[in-house]
Motif scaffolding. Structure first.
Motif, short mmCIF file in Angstrom:
data_model
loop_
_atom_site.label_atom_id
_atom_site.label_comp_id
_atom_site.label_asym_id
_atom_site.label_seq_id
_atom_site.Cartn_x
_atom_site.Cartn_y
_atom_site.Cartn_z
N THR A 16 0.93 -1.15 -0.21
CA THR A 16 0.10 0.07 -0.11
C THR A 16 0.76 1.06 -0.16
N CYS A 17 2.08 1.72 1.19
CA CYS A 17 2.94 2.39 0.84
C CYS A 17 3.43 2.96 -0.60
N ILE A 18 3.79 1.51 -1.15
CA ILE A 18 4.43 1.61 -1.88
C ILE A 18 3.87 2.40 -3.12
N ALA A 19 2.36 2.06 -3.75
CA ALA A 19 1.08 2.71 -4.20
C ALA A 19 0.89 4.07 -3.90
N VAL A 20 1.31 3.94 -2.77
CA VAL A 20 0.50 5.50 -2.12
C VAL A 20 1.53 6.08 -2.73
N LEU A 21 3.04 6.09 -2.32
CA LEU A 21 4.62 7.19 -2.53
C LEU A 21 4.41 7.16 -4.44
N CYS A 22 4.29 6.17 -5.43
CA CYS A 22 3.60 5.93 -7.03
C CYS A 22 2.93 7.67 -6.97
N VAL A 23 1.28 7.02 -6.89
CA VAL A 23 0.50 8.17 -6.99
C VAL A 23 1.35 9.19 -6.43
N VAL A 24 1.47 10.26 -4.75
CA VAL A 24 2.24 11.31 -4.06
C VAL A 24 2.48 11.93 -5.27
N PHE A 74 -0.78 1.24 -15.11
CA PHE A 74 -1.14 0.82 -16.03
C PHE A 74 0.33 -0.56 -14.80
N ASN A 75 1.24 0.96 -14.01
CA ASN A 75 1.94 0.04 -13.30
C ASN A 75 1.31 -0.21 -11.55
N LEU A 76 0.44 0.56 -11.52
CA LEU A 76 -0.78 0.33 -10.59
C LEU A 76 -1.17 -1.31 -10.73
N LEU A 77 -1.09 -1.30 -11.82
CA LEU A 77 -2.17 -2.48 -11.95
C LEU A 77 -1.31 -4.02 -11.63
N LEU A 78 -0.19 -3.67 -11.66
CA LEU A 78 0.72 -4.55 -10.57
C LEU A 78 1.06 -3.88 -9.92
N VAL A 79 1.39 -3.70 -9.11
CA VAL A 79 1.69 -3.37 -7.88
C VAL A 79 0.12 -3.77 -7.10
N ILE A 80 -0.79 -2.64 -7.58
CA ILE A 80 -1.94 -2.79 -6.22
C ILE A 80 -2.16 -4.88 -6.41
N PRO A 81 -2.92 -4.90 -7.01
CA PRO A 81 -3.33 -6.50 -6.05
C PRO A 81 -2.60 -7.62 -6.33
N PHE A 82 -1.56 -7.29 -7.22
CA PHE A 82 -0.28 -8.91 -6.98
C PHE A 82 0.54 -8.22 -5.62
N GLY A 83 0.99 -6.97 -5.40
CA GLY A 83 1.71 -5.93 -4.21
C GLY A 83 0.96 -7.21 -3.37
N ILE A 84 -0.01 -6.40 -3.35
CA ILE A 84 -0.46 -6.99 -1.68
C ILE A 84 -1.49 -8.70 -2.07
N MET A 85 -0.81 -9.75 -3.47
CA MET A 85 -1.56 -10.05 -2.52
C MET A 85 0.00 -11.58 -2.41
N LEU A 86 1.27 -10.91 -3.09
CA LEU A 86 2.10 -12.04 -2.83
C LEU A 86 3.03 -11.31 -1.10
N GLU A 87 2.74 -9.89 -0.86
CA GLU A 87 2.72 -9.39 0.87
C GLU A 87 1.74 -10.10 1.85
N LYS A 88 0.66 -10.89 1.55
CA LYS A 88 -0.54 -11.55 2.14
C LYS A 88 0.24 -12.81 2.49
N ALA A 127 12.07 6.75 -15.82
CA ALA A 127 11.38 7.73 -14.36
C ALA A 127 10.47 5.77 -14.51
N GLY A 128 9.97 5.75 -13.32
CA GLY A 128 8.69 4.22 -12.89
C GLY A 128 8.89 3.35 -12.98
N ILE A 129 8.29 2.77 -12.04
CA ILE A 129 7.69 1.37 -11.27
C ILE A 129 8.02 0.57 -11.79
#
Length: 216
Positions: A16-24, A74-88, A127-129
């Motif tokens: 979540t923090c990674i996704a928020v930092l990307c947006v901010v 596009f990058n958030l569509l990887l970071v959010i769903p798969f980041g959350i899934m992998l963190e769990k 730039a970009g994650i």
């Protein structure tokens, strides 16, 4: 009984923090365009924090807003769903360590490429994650197929499964140098390679996770 991985209890503060930092960070560059060069990956390095902020920034100088937002989404569509899934699945500590290593690899990849393509002392920026996000996609793919081996029908109940199908197609397109360019293509390929490496490293953790859960 689990119908979707996201119903499993577990923290996802790091993703979540990674996704928020990307947006901010990206919004800062949109509202204050003069900050772009100060927070992007830049070679030679002008400010020490660029090594950190460049990964969260999206778009390019003077790009239309829709392209910047499209890059971010596009990058958030990887970071959010798969980041959350992998963190769990991996746990926050493992996920954070993996993300840190991927960030270091991404930064090193950029500066090596930038050094090679600027023989006359030119400057380069990026730039970009995606250098981290593509790795998430690869490990997420393995995780979903591991679930599929246990319960094939359950795999098709995952929201992330349908997201991943679309993302994988786009990832294949983005490793095409005629679409993404040579520079991004190399970054994306390195991310995929390290996604495979981390999949091999954590495959037992992923398999044990699904073995421990009630997947009936």
């Amino acid at each position: 009984k689990i119908k979707d991985i996201y119903q499993i209890k577990g923290n996802y503060i790091v993703s979540t923090c990674i996704a928020v930092l990307c947006v901010v960070v990206t919004l800062i560059s949109l509202f204050i365009p003069s900050t772009y060069q100060a927070i992007a990956y830049t070679y030679p390095i002008e400010y020490p924090w660029q090594v950190c902020t460049g990964i969260f920034l999206h778009g390019a100088p003077n790009s239309p807003i829709k392209e910047i937002i499209g890059h971010l989404i596009f990058n958030l569509l990887l970071v959010i769903p798969f980041g959350i899934m992998l963190e769990k699945i991996l746990g926050s500590k493992r996920f954070a360590l993996m993300s840190l290593v991927l960030w270091i690899v991404n930064a090193i990849t950029f500066y090596i490429i930038a050094f090679i393509i600027t023989p006359q002392g030119e400057t380069a920026s990026a730039a970009g994650i995606s250098g981290i996000a593509f790795s998430y996609g690869i490990i997420g793919l393995y995780s979903l197929f591991t679930l599929g081996k246990k319960n094939f029908k359950l795999m098709f109940k995952q929201v992330s499964f349908y997201l991943l199908l679309n993302i994988i197609i786009t990832m294949i397109i983005m490793v095409n140098p005629y679409v993404a360019g040579i520079f991004p293509m190399i970054v994306h390929i390195v991310a995929i390679v390290f996604g495979i490496i981390f999949t091999m490293f954590y495959h037992k953790v992923i398999e044990d996770f699904f073995n421990a859960e009630d997947m009936n």
